[in-house]
Design a protein around this motif. Structure first.
Motif, PDB file in Angstrom:
ATOM      1  N   VAL A 156       0.837  -1.213   0.000  1.00 25.85           N
ATOM      2  CA  VAL A 156       0.000   0.000   0.000  1.00 25.85           C
ATOM      3  C   VAL A 156       0.867   1.256   0.000  1.00 25.85           C
ATOM      4  CG1 VAL A 156      -1.591   1.383   1.402  1.00 25.85           C
ATOM      5  CG2 VAL A 156      -2.008  -1.048   1.089  1.00 25.85           C
ATOM      6  N   VAL A 157       1.848   1.291   0.895  1.00 30.70           N
ATOM      7  CA  VAL A 157       2.732   2.460   1.002  1.00 30.70           C
ATOM      8  C   VAL A 157       3.544   2.644  -0.278  1.00 30.70           C
ATOM      9  CG1 VAL A 157       4.734   3.398   2.236  1.00 30.70           C
ATOM     10  CG2 VAL A 157       2.854   2.373   3.515  1.00 30.70           C
ATOM     11  N   THR A 158       4.005   1.550  -0.859  1.00 26.79           N
ATOM     12  CA  THR A 158       4.791   1.628  -2.102  1.00 26.79           C
ATOM     13  C   THR A 158       3.952   2.191  -3.242  1.00 26.79           C
ATOM     14  OG1 THR A 158       6.089  -0.295  -1.401  1.00 26.79           O
ATOM     15  CG2 THR A 158       6.192   0.309  -3.732  1.00 26.79           C
ATOM     16  N   VAL A 159       2.730   1.681  -3.382  1.00 28.26           N
ATOM     17  CA  VAL A 159       1.848   2.173  -4.445  1.00 28.26           C
ATOM     18  C   VAL A 159       1.497   3.638  -4.214  1.00 28.26           C
ATOM     19  CG1 VAL A 159      -0.430   1.894  -5.507  1.00 28.26           C
ATOM     20  CG2 VAL A 159       0.920  -0.117  -4.946  1.00 28.26           C
ATOM     21  N   THR A 160       1.291   4.017  -2.932  1.00 25.93           N
ATOM     22  CA  THR A 160       0.971   5.413  -2.608  1.00 25.93           C
ATOM     23  C   THR A 160       2.076   6.361  -3.060  1.00 25.93           C
ATOM     24  OG1 THR A 160      -0.331   4.717  -0.687  1.00 25.93           O
ATOM     25  CG2 THR A 160       0.400   7.005  -0.726  1.00 25.93           C
ATOM     26  N   PHE A 161       3.304   5.918  -2.945  1.00 29.02           N
ATOM     27  CA  PHE A 161       4.444   6.761  -3.346  1.00 29.02           C
ATOM     28  C   PHE A 161       4.353   7.135  -4.824  1.00 29.02           C
ATOM     29  CE2 PHE A 161       8.798   7.314  -4.947  1.00 29.02           C
ATOM     30  CZ  PHE A 161       9.253   8.304  -4.099  1.00 29.02           C
ATOM     31  N   PHE A 162       3.845   6.221  -5.657  1.00 36.17           N
ATOM     32  CA  PHE A 162       3.790   6.454  -7.098  1.00 36.17           C
ATOM     33  C   PHE A 162       2.436   6.990  -7.568  1.00 36.17           C
ATOM     34  CE2 PHE A 162       7.083   3.170  -6.615  1.00 36.17           C
ATOM     35  CZ  PHE A 162       8.111   3.758  -7.312  1.00 36.17           C
ATOM     36  N   ALA A 163       1.421   6.930  -6.718  1.00 36.79           N
ATOM     37  CA  ALA A 163       0.077   7.329  -7.136  1.00 36.79           C
ATOM     38  C   ALA A 163      -0.049   8.842  -7.263  1.00 36.79           C
ATOM     39  CB  ALA A 163      -0.951   6.805  -6.139  1.00 36.79           C
ATOM     40  N   PRO A 164      -0.865   9.337  -8.211  1.00 39.66           N
ATOM     41  CA  PRO A 164      -1.086  10.784  -8.333  1.00 39.66           C
ATOM     42  C   PRO A 164      -1.857  11.313  -7.133  1.00 39.66           C
ATOM     43  CG  PRO A 164      -2.553   9.573  -9.787  1.00 39.66           C
ATOM     44  CD  PRO A 164      -1.602   8.570  -9.224  1.00 39.66           C
ATOM     45  N   PRO A 165      -1.636  12.561  -6.743  1.00 40.40           N
ATOM     46  CA  PRO A 165      -2.299  13.106  -5.541  1.00 40.40           C
ATOM     47  C   PRO A 165      -3.817  13.108  -5.646  1.00 40.40           C
ATOM     48  CG  PRO A 165      -1.176  14.849  -6.785  1.00 40.40           C
ATOM     49  CD  PRO A 165      -0.730  13.547  -7.361  1.00 40.40           C
ATOM     50  N   LEU A 213      -8.711  -7.030   5.966  1.00 41.40           N
ATOM     51  CA  LEU A 213      -8.310  -7.329   4.589  1.00 41.40           C
ATOM     52  C   LEU A 213      -9.238  -6.635   3.593  1.00 41.40           C
ATOM     53  CD1 LEU A 213      -7.548 -11.136   5.052  1.00 41.40           C
ATOM     54  CD2 LEU A 213      -5.871  -9.336   4.631  1.00 41.40           C
ATOM     55  N   ALA A 214     -10.532  -6.565   3.933  1.00 45.79           N
ATOM     56  CA  ALA A 214     -11.505  -5.915   3.045  1.00 45.79           C
ATOM     57  C   ALA A 214     -11.257  -4.420   2.919  1.00 45.79           C
ATOM     58  CB  ALA A 214     -12.925  -6.165   3.554  1.00 45.79           C
ATOM     59  N   VAL A 215     -10.627  -3.818   3.928  1.00 44.78           N
ATOM     60  CA  VAL A 215     -10.277  -2.392   3.870  1.00 44.78           C
ATOM     61  C   VAL A 215      -8.990  -2.187   3.073  1.00 44.78           C
ATOM     62  CG1 VAL A 215      -9.549  -0.409   5.255  1.00 44.78           C
ATOM     63  CG2 VAL A 215     -11.466  -1.805   6.009  1.00 44.78           C
ATOM     64  N   MET A 216      -8.021  -3.078   3.259  1.00 44.28           N
ATOM     65  CA  MET A 216      -6.680  -2.869   2.709  1.00 44.28           C
ATOM     66  C   MET A 216      -6.608  -3.015   1.189  1.00 44.28           C
ATOM     67  SD  MET A 216      -3.202  -4.983   3.623  1.00 44.28           S
ATOM     68  CE  MET A 216      -3.849  -6.491   2.897  1.00 44.28           C
ATOM     69  N   VAL A 217      -7.164  -4.084   0.656  1.00 42.72           N
ATOM     70  CA  VAL A 217      -6.942  -4.403  -0.761  1.00 42.72           C
ATOM     71  C   VAL A 217      -7.555  -3.364  -1.712  1.00 42.72           C
ATOM     72  CG1 VAL A 217      -7.333  -6.129  -2.563  1.00 42.72           C
ATOM     73  CG2 VAL A 217      -6.618  -6.847  -0.284  1.00 42.72           C
ATOM     74  N   PRO A 218      -8.776  -2.835  -1.453  1.00 40.46           N
ATOM     75  CA  PRO A 218      -9.280  -1.773  -2.338  1.00 40.46           C
ATOM     76  C   PRO A 218      -8.366  -0.550  -2.409  1.00 40.46           C
ATOM     77  CG  PRO A 218     -11.062  -2.641  -1.026  1.00 40.46           C
ATOM     78  CD  PRO A 218      -9.803  -3.251  -0.482  1.00 40.46           C
ATOM     79  N   MET A 219      -7.637  -0.258  -1.327  1.00 38.77           N
ATOM     80  CA  MET A 219      -6.694   0.865  -1.361  1.00 38.77           C
ATOM     81  C   MET A 219      -5.643   0.657  -2.449  1.00 38.77           C
ATOM     82  SD  MET A 219      -5.934   1.357   2.706  1.00 38.77           S
ATOM     83  CE  MET A 219      -7.230   1.726   3.891  1.00 38.77           C
ATOM     84  N   ILE A 220      -5.183  -0.588  -2.596  1.00 43.79           N
ATOM     85  CA  ILE A 220      -4.170  -0.902  -3.603  1.00 43.79           C
ATOM     86  C   ILE A 220      -4.770  -0.845  -4.997  1.00 43.79           C
ATOM     87  CG2 ILE A 220      -2.565  -2.688  -4.411  1.00 43.79           C
ATOM     88  CD1 ILE A 220      -2.506  -3.742  -1.511  1.00 43.79           C
ATOM     89  N   SER A 221      -5.914  -1.511  -5.192  1.00 42.86           N
ATOM     90  CA  SER A 221      -6.505  -1.610  -6.537  1.00 42.86           C
ATOM     91  C   SER A 221      -6.957  -0.249  -7.064  1.00 42.86           C
ATOM     92  CB  SER A 221      -7.671  -2.603  -6.541  1.00 42.86           C
ATOM     93  OG  SER A 221      -8.655  -2.235  -5.605  1.00 42.86           O
ATOM     94  N   VAL A 222      -7.546   0.592  -6.187  1.00 44.06           N
ATOM     95  CA  VAL A 222      -8.010   1.918  -6.637  1.00 44.06           C
ATOM     96  C   VAL A 222      -6.823   2.814  -6.988  1.00 44.06           C
ATOM     97  CG1 VAL A 222      -9.243   4.017  -5.953  1.00 44.06           C
ATOM     98  CG2 VAL A 222     -10.205   1.772  -5.403  1.00 44.06           C
ATOM     99  N   GLN A 223      -5.739   2.731  -6.228  1.00 49.34           N
ATOM    100  CA  GLN A 223      -4.557   3.533  -6.561  1.00 49.34           C
ATOM    101  C   GLN A 223      -3.921   3.080  -7.878  1.00 49.34           C
ATOM    102  OE1 GLN A 223      -2.132   5.325  -3.068  1.00 49.34           O
ATOM    103  NE2 GLN A 223      -2.769   3.334  -2.316  1.00 49.34           N
TER     104      GLN A 223
END
Length: 502
Positions: A156-165, A213-223
């Motif tokens: 999650v943190v890794t994807v956040t680093f690359f995701a647009p604001p 787990l239901a909270v975490m994975v959508p954060m990754i997929s949406v980013q």
């Protein structure tokens, strides 16, 4: 009836903090009575009644069905069947989630169509369905949640680093709104029932964790979706974003139905049944067509589901009448004051008060106390979570006021969570992450969303799409921190006391 009266008293006590916060800020800070005081008072009474009906319905319908299905599937011993059931339950519980529909519609509006609302909803629902299936597998295999969460949030943190604001706050909010007042108890009942029916499994260690787990994975997929979208589309216009945000807040606060009030009530109640219908269909299909068994005590269970839906409807109507109008206007009034100190104080106070009144948190706290067999206290858990939400929302409000990037706050917060996960007692990790999810439900989401968008709209230089979203994410992170910190400290104190006596 005696149980319902107890729930009624309990609901009223839980709403007292909200009433106290609103009264203090209106009389002491604003020094004026709000318009529509009678309507607001009626709304609060409806909220109390709705929560009591909802809790009664949970005990009659949702909890018994969820645990019963889990026990039957466990006795069947079919892993593929269990995983398919978990996927269908997760998908159906989220795809028609009203809060997710609202967030997806808002995102499509203020991104000028670059983010497709239906695509966002399906992506989140598929993510939740898939991860519930994986969570069922984890419970069956008896694996610790530690590594799932550590590896997941590193990603999650890794994807956040690359995701647009523009997508970061929306992604975290999308993860938060997947866990609502109906789905949280049902998914939790699935996990706890499954763990209780398998020899060698601990309901506290292996039963909790599905909500996390239901909270975490959508954060990754949406980013990931946002990275793709914003690589091939133009930047959204700030003015249209602000207009879309204002329309969104209006819809959340004063949603109107054409025609008479009675017709509007019937239409809204039918909408509640429609939202819960996918869950009911999944239960019926698996109960009668797969297990080929009737539901025990069917009239009682049906009455429970009806009470849940009617209670949820009364709860939402009460919020719209009682708290939404004043919550939105107060955001504007507080920004207009000479100092932001009152904004911080209001954010902390309302975060604490709304969390203490959260029905899903009350339900999960009771289940955790039962599963822990005296090891945990439900009221203490709620207090820890409420403090975490209050701190998180205050930090999130500070980010909006200062205009800082959400990237560093989110990455820093989850880095702290990852570190605590490595040191926390294993029994508390699944529960701590689940509690981070249940803070973002029917009470907290609308009030926090209105506050964030209201601040971003009224503070000069803020972009509603970038700055307005994200408060829900802060409300999810810090309860995990407070609960795990408490468990770490409590365990060390206990070891010290044991060492001293020996």
């Amino acid at each position: 009836m005696n149980e319902f009266l107890e729930h009624l008293k309990h609901s009223f006590r839980n709403l007292l903090p909200i009433i106290a916060v609103v009264t203090f800020f209106q009389l002491v800070v604003m020094r004026e009575l709000p318009d529509g005081l009678a309507s607001m008072s009626l709304g609060l009474l409806v909220v109390v009644f709705g929560v009591a009906l909802f809790l009664q319905g949970l005990e009659l319908g949702i909890f018994p069905v969820g645990k019963g299905l889990s026990n039957d599937f466990a006795r069947r011993g079919s892993l593929p069947l269990l995983m398919v059931f978990g996927f269908c339950l997760g998908f159906s519980a989220v795809v028609a989630e009203p809060a997710l529909i609202a967030v997806a519609t808002q995102a499509e509006t203020i991104s000028e169509g670059r983010i497709d609302g239906l695509t966002l909803r399906l992506l989140v629902a598929l993510s939740v369905g898939g991860v519930v299936a994986i969570g069922v597998l984890r419970t069956i295999l008896g694996q610790s949640l530690h590594w799932y969460m550590i590896c997941g949030y590193v990603l999650v943190v890794t994807v956040t680093f690359f995701a647009p604001p523009e997508i970061v706050g929306l992604a975290y909010d999308s993860g938060g709104v997947t866990t609502n007042i109906v789905t949280v108890p049902l998914i939790a009942a699935l996990g706890i029932g499954l763990a209780a029916s398998i020899r060698g499994r601990n309901p506290l260690m292996h039963g909790f964790g599905l909500v996390a787990l239901a909270v975490m994975v959508p954060m990754i997929s949406v980013q990931l979706y946002g990275i793709w979208v914003y690589s091939f589309a133009e930047v959204a216009d700030v003015a249209s974003a602000a207009a879309g945000a204002a329309a969104f807040v209006d819809a959340q606060v004063v949603e109107k139905t054409a025609g008479s009030m009675v017709l509007g009530m019937i239409t809204d109640l039918a909408g509640m049944f429609r939202d819960v219908a996918p869950i009911i269909m999944v239960i019926l299909v698996f109960q009668y067509m797969v297990l080929q068994k009737s539901i025990p005590h069917l009239p009682k269970v049906m009455a429970g589901f009806v009470l849940v839906i009617v209670g949820l409807y009364a709860f939402v109507v009460g919020l719209k009448l009682g708290l939404f109008p004043i919550g939105t206007s107060m955001a504007t009034q507080l920004v207009a004051l000479d100092t932001f100190l009152w904004v911080y104080l209001f954010a902390f106070s309302i975060g604490f008060a709304t969390t203490m009144a959260e029905p899903a948190l009350i339900a999960i706290g009771s289940q955790a106390e039962e599963a822990a067999k005296g090891k945990l206290n439900g009221n203490r858990i709620r207090l820890l979570v409420a403090v975490g939400v209050a701190v998180g929302i205050t930090i999130g409000v500070h980010r909006i006021i200062t205009g800082d990037s959400i990237h560093y706050y989110i990455m820093g917060g989850y880095t702290l969570v990852i570190a605590l996960t490595a040191f926390a007692p294993k029994y508390i990790v699944p529960l701590a992450f689940d509690l981070g999810g249940v803070t973002t439900s029917e009470v907290t989401v609308p009030l926090v969303t209105a506050l964030g968008i209201g601040l971003a709209t009224n503070i000069e230089g803020r972009n509603v799409l970038i700055d307005g979203f994200g408060l829900i994410a802060f409300a999810s992170i810090f309860p995990i921190v407070t609960v795990m910190l408490y468990a770490i400290i409590a365990e060390r104190v206990m070891r010290t006391e044991e060492g001293a006596t020996s």
